[in-house]
Design a protein around this motif. Sequence first.
Motif, PDB file in Angstrom:
ATOM      1  N   ILE A   1       0.841  -1.191   0.000  1.00 46.84           N
ATOM      2  CA  ILE A   1       0.000   0.000   0.000  1.00 46.84           C
ATOM      3  C   ILE A   1       0.883   1.250   0.000  1.00 46.84           C
ATOM      4  N   SER A   2       0.627   2.176  -0.916  1.00 41.52           N
ATOM      5  CA  SER A   2       1.268   3.500  -0.857  1.00 41.52           C
ATOM      6  C   SER A   2       0.178   4.540  -0.682  1.00 41.52           C
ATOM      7  N   MET A   3       0.446   5.529   0.130  1.00 47.25           N
ATOM      8  CA  MET A   3      -0.547   6.576   0.392  1.00 47.25           C
ATOM      9  C   MET A   3       0.086   7.963   0.290  1.00 47.25           C
ATOM     10  N   ARG A   4      -0.679   8.890  -0.239  1.00 42.75           N
ATOM     11  CA  ARG A   4      -0.280  10.300  -0.259  1.00 42.75           C
ATOM     12  C   ARG A   4      -1.471  11.096   0.251  1.00 42.75           C
ATOM     13  N   SER A   5      -1.208  12.253   0.849  1.00 40.61           N
ATOM     14  CA  SER A   5      -2.345  13.069   1.273  1.00 40.61           C
ATOM     15  C   SER A   5      -2.001  14.533   1.222  1.00 40.61           C
ATOM     16  N   LYS A   6      -3.045  15.333   1.237  1.00 41.37           N
ATOM     17  CA  LYS A   6      -2.849  16.781   1.321  1.00 41.37           C
ATOM     18  C   LYS A   6      -3.136  17.276   2.739  1.00 41.37           C
TER      19      LYS A   6
END
Length: 319
Positions: free
Chosen positions: A268-273
């Motif tokens: 799982i890879s995650m990015r967020s603002k």
Amino acid sequence: MRISLKQAGALLQEAQNIVITAHVNPDGDAIGSSLGVMHYLCSLGKRVRVVIDDDIPSNFAFLNACDIIEKPKVAENGNKEQIDLLLILDTSMDRVGKVTETFSPTRILNIDHHVTNALACPAVYLDADSAATAEIIYQLLRELNAEISKKIAMAIYTGLATDTGFFRFSNTTPFTMRAAADLLECGAEPGIISEAVEAKPFARVVGMAKAIETTELLHDGRLAGIFLDRPAAELLDSTEGLIDALRAIEGTDVSVLLKWKEDGVFRISMRSKKTDVSKVAAAFSGGGHEKAAGCTLRMGFAEAKRTILEALEKAMKSG
Ligand SMILES: [Mn+2]
């Protein structure tokens, strides 16, 4: 134990026979930091090797990374090679693969910028406010009055640029930009670096386009996800850059990429603002930063997808 940058520098200067390592699945920061500090230590006449337990992407050939970096070779009789210092960069000890089975270091020094670092090494310099491990290495070299050669500048600039999305992400600070400017003065060539790092084989560009077509928008468009089961994952030799394409979708906070690694194992890879995704990653024994993190789920595809989406929904609500 946490130590100061000065103490970290002293450990490097005292050692003669040094192995530098970084995390498996090495990125521009892992590779650039390792090579930058290697070139410096070599210039002092020390015996230095970079050993990483993974393949090195050909994108980093311009740093000679594929020729310089070795894979660990565990001795058949189990004997470990004696060295003065093992320098672990851009991760804690848990993600360096077989390197710890290969070497028996008198001392271990860990330099990292991941807020999730377990602080398990006897000597850790951790600065979670640094944009990249390369930024810490830059500071360290300046602290040691090192002469920054073109080779060193190219390597460190690569780490700075890749971890900040080429100076666009929120981890970019005035210090990052000043360090980058200084590295340009030392000979780093930003055009060569960005072209090399961003180059992709044609098949991957087409594969990425197909993967992007499967994007699901959830929670009124605040979450964008791509979920690759085995057949979909096998069409892509790399998913580098895929999650950043999701990040650009208007109105999204969280982007997630779930990818089959082997049966029953999903990466799982995650990015967020806004949402703190490092907490979601940590809940599944992963790691990273507030706005970019990852973990591994050991379960079936449907369950993995449900599990990560539930965890993200909860994190988005509480954030
Ligand atoms: Mn990094």
